[in-house]
Design an enzyme around this catalytic site. Sequence first.
Site, PDB file in Angstrom:
ATOM      1  CG  PHE A   1      -5.957 -12.157 -10.006  1.00 26.18           C
ATOM      2  CD1 PHE A   1      -6.761 -11.280 -10.718  1.00 26.18           C
ATOM      3  CD2 PHE A   1      -5.523 -13.316 -10.637  1.00 26.18           C
ATOM      4  CE1 PHE A   1      -7.144 -11.564 -12.024  1.00 26.18           C
ATOM      5  CE2 PHE A   1      -5.899 -13.613 -11.936  1.00 26.18           C
ATOM      6  CZ  PHE A   1      -6.711 -12.738 -12.639  1.00 26.18           C
ATOM      7  CB  VAL A  19      -6.130  -4.143  -3.951  1.00 31.25           C
ATOM      8  CG1 VAL A  19      -5.327  -4.017  -5.245  1.00 31.25           C
ATOM      9  CG2 VAL A  19      -6.739  -5.528  -3.875  1.00 31.25           C
ATOM     10  CB  ILE A  20      -2.219  -0.457  -1.587  1.00 31.83           C
ATOM     11  CG1 ILE A  20      -2.802  -0.982  -0.251  1.00 31.83           C
ATOM     12  CG2 ILE A  20      -1.790   0.998  -1.432  1.00 31.83           C
ATOM     13  CD1 ILE A  20      -1.816  -1.085   0.887  1.00 31.83           C
ATOM     14  N   GLY A  71       1.459   2.820  -9.368  1.00 31.61           N
ATOM     15  CA  GLY A  71       1.580   3.791 -10.455  1.00 31.61           C
ATOM     16  C   GLY A  71       1.055   3.305 -11.793  1.00 31.61           C
ATOM     17  CG  HIS A 105      -1.218  -4.815 -11.195  1.00 32.14           C
ATOM     18  ND1 HIS A 105      -1.100  -5.885 -12.060  1.00 32.14           N
ATOM     19  CD2 HIS A 105      -1.173  -5.358  -9.946  1.00 32.14           C
ATOM     20  CE1 HIS A 105      -0.986  -6.996 -11.373  1.00 32.14           C
ATOM     21  NE2 HIS A 105      -1.035  -6.710 -10.083  1.00 32.14           N
ATOM     22  NE  ARG A 110     -11.292   3.157   4.210  1.00 33.42           N
ATOM     23  CZ  ARG A 110     -10.782   4.401   4.373  1.00 33.42           C
ATOM     24  NH1 ARG A 110      -9.540   4.574   4.804  1.00 33.42           N
ATOM     25  NH2 ARG A 110     -11.514   5.464   4.096  1.00 33.42           N
TER      26      ARG A 110
HETATM   27  N1  INI Z   1      -2.516  -8.325  -4.717  1.00 33.76           N
HETATM   28  C1  INI Z   1      -3.050  -7.844  -3.570  1.00 33.76           C
HETATM   29  O1  INI Z   1      -3.683  -8.593  -2.809  1.00 33.76           O
HETATM   30  N2  INI Z   1      -2.906  -6.518  -3.272  1.00 33.76           N
HETATM   31  C2  INI Z   1      -2.225  -5.654  -4.086  1.00 33.76           C
HETATM   32  O2  INI Z   1      -2.117  -4.453  -3.736  1.00 33.76           O
HETATM   33  C3  INI Z   1      -1.664  -6.156  -5.286  1.00 33.76           C
HETATM   34  N3  INI Z   1      -0.938  -5.279  -6.165  1.00 33.76           N
HETATM   35  O3  INI Z   1      -0.951  -4.063  -5.931  1.00 33.76           O
HETATM   36  O4  INI Z   1      -0.326  -5.696  -7.100  1.00 33.76           O
HETATM   37  C4  INI Z   1      -1.825  -7.534  -5.584  1.00 33.76           C
HETATM   38  N4  INI Z   1      -1.303  -8.066  -6.702  1.00 33.76           N
HETATM   39  C5  INI Z   1      -1.071  -9.476  -6.856  1.00 33.76           C
HETATM   40  C6  INI Z   1      -2.265 -10.197  -7.446  1.00 33.76           C
HETATM   41  O5  INI Z   1      -3.337 -10.266  -6.538  1.00 33.76           O
HETATM   42  C7  INI Z   1      -1.882 -11.639  -7.842  1.00 33.76           C
HETATM   43  O6  INI Z   1      -1.524 -12.351  -6.680  1.00 33.76           O
HETATM   44  C8  INI Z   1      -0.715 -11.683  -8.826  1.00 33.76           C
HETATM   45  O7  INI Z   1      -0.986 -10.871  -9.946  1.00 33.76           O
HETATM   46  C9  INI Z   1      -0.468 -13.139  -9.294  1.00 33.76           C
HETATM   47  O8  INI Z   1      -1.615 -13.714  -9.897  1.00 33.76           O
END
Ligand code: INI
Length: 156
Positions: free
Chosen positions: A60, A84-85, A88, A91, A130
């Site tokens: 994010f 990003v995985i 449940g 998000h 990957r």
């Molecule tokens: N960020 C990731 O890079 N990969 C993920 O799988 C992930 N999940 O699954 O939650 C993830 N969440 C954090 C997000 O990117 C932010 O850092 C967080 O919400 C704080 O702003």
Amino acid sequence: MSAPTTIAGRLDAKGLKIAVVAARFNDFIVDRLISGALDYLERHGMDPDAGTLVRVPGAFELPLVCQKLAQSGKFDGILALGAVIRGGTPHFDYVCAEASKGLAQVMLQSGVPVGFGLLTCDTIEQAVERAGTKVGNKGVEAASAMLETIRVMEQL
Ligand code: INI
């Protein structure tokens, strides 16, 4: 019939300054994307000292930091890496959508090529596949696409 004028990018990273922006989240996957990408760029001529690695918390945060680097005018290209995985809850969808939209926006608004090396996977197994195993390395693919785009843009 005459051939069209063709403009294509050489995969030559000599003389380029590249910023790699990588998420810490799922670092066991992202670290494989980083090492694959840096290895690719160095084998295509990038001086190892011409690379800058910036770590961010998660996918994010990639667009904001890429935007700042693109606006700095110090880099020929930026490579965004993350994984990003799916969990449940919804998000996953929000993080993927905002990260991908944000990165596209950075590239279009700044004119600096941004490599999209963000894995968006349903399972950890898909991500492992990957990140340098069965299905290749998305960090390498994104580095190559960024490099080709930099060299195409130089000719336009
Ligand atoms: N960020 C990731 O890079 N990969 C993920 O799988 C992930 N999940 O699954 O939650 C993830 N969440 C954090 C997000 O990117 C932010 O850092 C967080 O919400 C704080 O702003």
